[in-house]
Design a protein around this motif. Sequence first.
Motif, PDB file in Angstrom:
ATOM      1  N   MET A   1      16.006  84.901 -41.546  1.00  0.00           N
ATOM      2  CA  MET A   1      16.817  85.308 -40.382  1.00  0.00           C
ATOM      3  C   MET A   1      16.010  85.600 -39.241  1.00  0.00           C
ATOM      4  O   MET A   1      16.398  85.288 -38.178  1.00  0.00           O
ATOM      5  CB  MET A   1      17.240  87.108 -40.946  1.00  0.00           C
ATOM      6  CG  MET A   1      18.122  87.704 -39.870  1.00  0.00           C
ATOM      7  SD  MET A   1      19.722  86.968 -39.751  1.00  0.00           S
ATOM      8  CE  MET A   1      20.619  87.923 -38.817  1.00  0.00           C
ATOM      9  N   LYS A   2      14.577  85.787 -39.305  1.00  0.00           N
ATOM     10  CA  LYS A   2      13.517  85.913 -38.283  1.00  0.00           C
ATOM     11  C   LYS A   2      13.518  84.455 -37.687  1.00  0.00           C
ATOM     12  O   LYS A   2      13.647  84.612 -36.319  1.00  0.00           O
ATOM     13  CB  LYS A   2      12.244  86.518 -38.767  1.00  0.00           C
ATOM     14  CG  LYS A   2      11.543  87.201 -37.869  1.00  0.00           C
ATOM     15  CD  LYS A   2      10.455  87.833 -38.559  1.00  0.00           C
ATOM     16  CE  LYS A   2       9.947  88.975 -37.524  1.00  0.00           C
ATOM     17  NZ  LYS A   2       8.654  89.702 -37.958  1.00  0.00           N
ATOM     18  N   GLN A   3      13.390  83.747 -38.562  1.00  0.00           N
ATOM     19  CA  GLN A   3      13.226  82.321 -37.905  1.00  0.00           C
ATOM     20  C   GLN A   3      14.572  81.920 -36.932  1.00  0.00           C
ATOM     21  O   GLN A   3      14.383  81.127 -36.035  1.00  0.00           O
ATOM     22  CB  GLN A   3      13.058  81.218 -38.806  1.00  0.00           C
ATOM     23  CG  GLN A   3      11.774  81.420 -39.483  1.00  0.00           C
ATOM     24  CD  GLN A   3      11.633  80.191 -40.664  1.00  0.00           C
ATOM     25  OE1 GLN A   3      12.540  79.777 -41.484  1.00  0.00           O
ATOM     26  NE2 GLN A   3      10.219  79.736 -40.671  1.00  0.00           N
ATOM     27  N   LEU A   4      15.675  82.227 -37.510  1.00  0.00           N
ATOM     28  CA  LEU A   4      16.882  81.846 -36.723  1.00  0.00           C
ATOM     29  C   LEU A   4      16.788  82.707 -35.295  1.00  0.00           C
ATOM     30  O   LEU A   4      17.422  82.070 -34.247  1.00  0.00           O
ATOM     31  CB  LEU A   4      18.228  82.288 -37.496  1.00  0.00           C
ATOM     32  CG  LEU A   4      19.614  81.833 -37.145  1.00  0.00           C
ATOM     33  CD1 LEU A   4      19.517  80.726 -36.922  1.00  0.00           C
ATOM     34  CD2 LEU A   4      20.591  82.328 -37.980  1.00  0.00           C
ATOM     35  N   THR A   5      16.326  83.888 -35.299  1.00  0.00           N
ATOM     36  CA  THR A   5      16.217  84.661 -34.143  1.00  0.00           C
ATOM     37  C   THR A   5      15.545  84.141 -33.184  1.00  0.00           C
ATOM     38  O   THR A   5      15.589  83.722 -32.034  1.00  0.00           O
ATOM     39  CB  THR A   5      15.947  85.947 -34.331  1.00  0.00           C
ATOM     40  OG1 THR A   5      16.874  86.661 -35.397  1.00  0.00           O
ATOM     41  CG2 THR A   5      15.782  86.889 -33.093  1.00  0.00           C
ATOM     42  N   ILE A   6      14.049  83.618 -33.871  1.00  0.00           N
ATOM     43  CA  ILE A   6      13.295  82.877 -32.862  1.00  0.00           C
ATOM     44  C   ILE A   6      13.824  81.513 -32.302  1.00  0.00           C
ATOM     45  O   ILE A   6      13.681  81.191 -31.262  1.00  0.00           O
ATOM     46  CB  ILE A   6      11.755  82.621 -33.672  1.00  0.00           C
ATOM     47  CG1 ILE A   6      11.184  84.054 -33.918  1.00  0.00           C
ATOM     48  CG2 ILE A   6      10.907  81.630 -33.089  1.00  0.00           C
ATOM     49  CD1 ILE A   6      10.248  83.732 -34.961  1.00  0.00           C
TER      50      ILE A   6
ATOM     51  N   THR B   1      14.293  80.844 -28.224  1.00  0.00           N
ATOM     52  CA  THR B   1      13.747  79.657 -27.730  1.00  0.00           C
ATOM     53  C   THR B   1      14.666  78.723 -26.986  1.00  0.00           C
ATOM     54  O   THR B   1      14.425  78.410 -25.811  1.00  0.00           O
ATOM     55  CB  THR B   1      12.913  78.883 -28.879  1.00  0.00           C
ATOM     56  OG1 THR B   1      11.915  79.735 -29.483  1.00  0.00           O
ATOM     57  CG2 THR B   1      12.021  77.643 -28.351  1.00  0.00           C
ATOM     58  N   GLY B   2      15.832  78.561 -27.963  1.00  0.00           N
ATOM     59  CA  GLY B   2      17.018  77.719 -27.101  1.00  0.00           C
ATOM     60  C   GLY B   2      17.427  78.259 -25.960  1.00  0.00           C
ATOM     61  O   GLY B   2      17.617  77.399 -25.022  1.00  0.00           O
ATOM     62  N   ALA B   3      17.480  79.570 -25.688  1.00  0.00           N
ATOM     63  CA  ALA B   3      18.294  79.987 -24.761  1.00  0.00           C
ATOM     64  C   ALA B   3      17.208  80.012 -23.474  1.00  0.00           C
ATOM     65  O   ALA B   3      17.517  79.739 -22.384  1.00  0.00           O
ATOM     66  CB  ALA B   3      18.495  81.700 -25.115  1.00  0.00           C
ATOM     67  N   ALA B   4      15.959  80.320 -23.761  1.00  0.00           N
ATOM     68  CA  ALA B   4      14.739  80.110 -22.910  1.00  0.00           C
ATOM     69  C   ALA B   4      14.626  78.503 -22.342  1.00  0.00           C
ATOM     70  O   ALA B   4      14.735  78.583 -21.288  1.00  0.00           O
ATOM     71  CB  ALA B   4      13.340  80.709 -23.404  1.00  0.00           C
ATOM     72  N   ALA B   5      14.709  77.794 -23.150  1.00  0.00           N
ATOM     73  CA  ALA B   5      14.632  76.280 -22.836  1.00  0.00           C
ATOM     74  C   ALA B   5      16.127  75.991 -21.872  1.00  0.00           C
ATOM     75  O   ALA B   5      15.896  75.410 -20.967  1.00  0.00           O
ATOM     76  CB  ALA B   5      14.769  75.447 -23.908  1.00  0.00           C
ATOM     77  N   GLY B   6      17.212  76.571 -22.229  1.00  0.00           N
ATOM     78  CA  GLY B   6      18.322  76.419 -21.641  1.00  0.00           C
ATOM     79  C   GLY B   6      18.300  76.975 -20.101  1.00  0.00           C
ATOM     80  O   GLY B   6      18.682  76.268 -19.180  1.00  0.00           O
TER      81      GLY B   6
END
Length: 127
Positions: free
Chosen positions: A1-6, A10-15
């Motif tokens: 679950m923690k990896q999915l949040t990271i 990360t995807g949101a920051a890149a977007g």
Amino acid sequence: MKQLTIIAYTGAAAGLAVLGVTMAKTNPSQVAYEEYAVQRLASYLKTDVCKKTTNFIENLIRFNCEKLVDGANPQMQEIINRTTERQNYIFFSVYRTDLKISSWVPSYKFETVGAFDRFYTFTAEEQ
């Protein structure tokens, strides 16, 4: 679950980074705004002002209103340049134009946002 949040963060920051870079690169210039404003002003003059002059007046003084407007484009761009204030926020710009030509012609106030190589006029009022 923690990896999915990271991964999601990360995807949101890149977007957001891609969006920011895109907005910064497509923030239109002052010259682009002036061309846009001249086009809008000429269109307004041709459709609203020229259509209200009577044929009698045009025949009397032998001028064609639309040709007069087309010929005045460089002067209109200079007036818009002098009466416009640009606030550049890197990602977008806000343009405020107080168009006052003379005391016997109504003055106008325009507020426009420039972003993504486009302009969005959100205030246009006669003063």
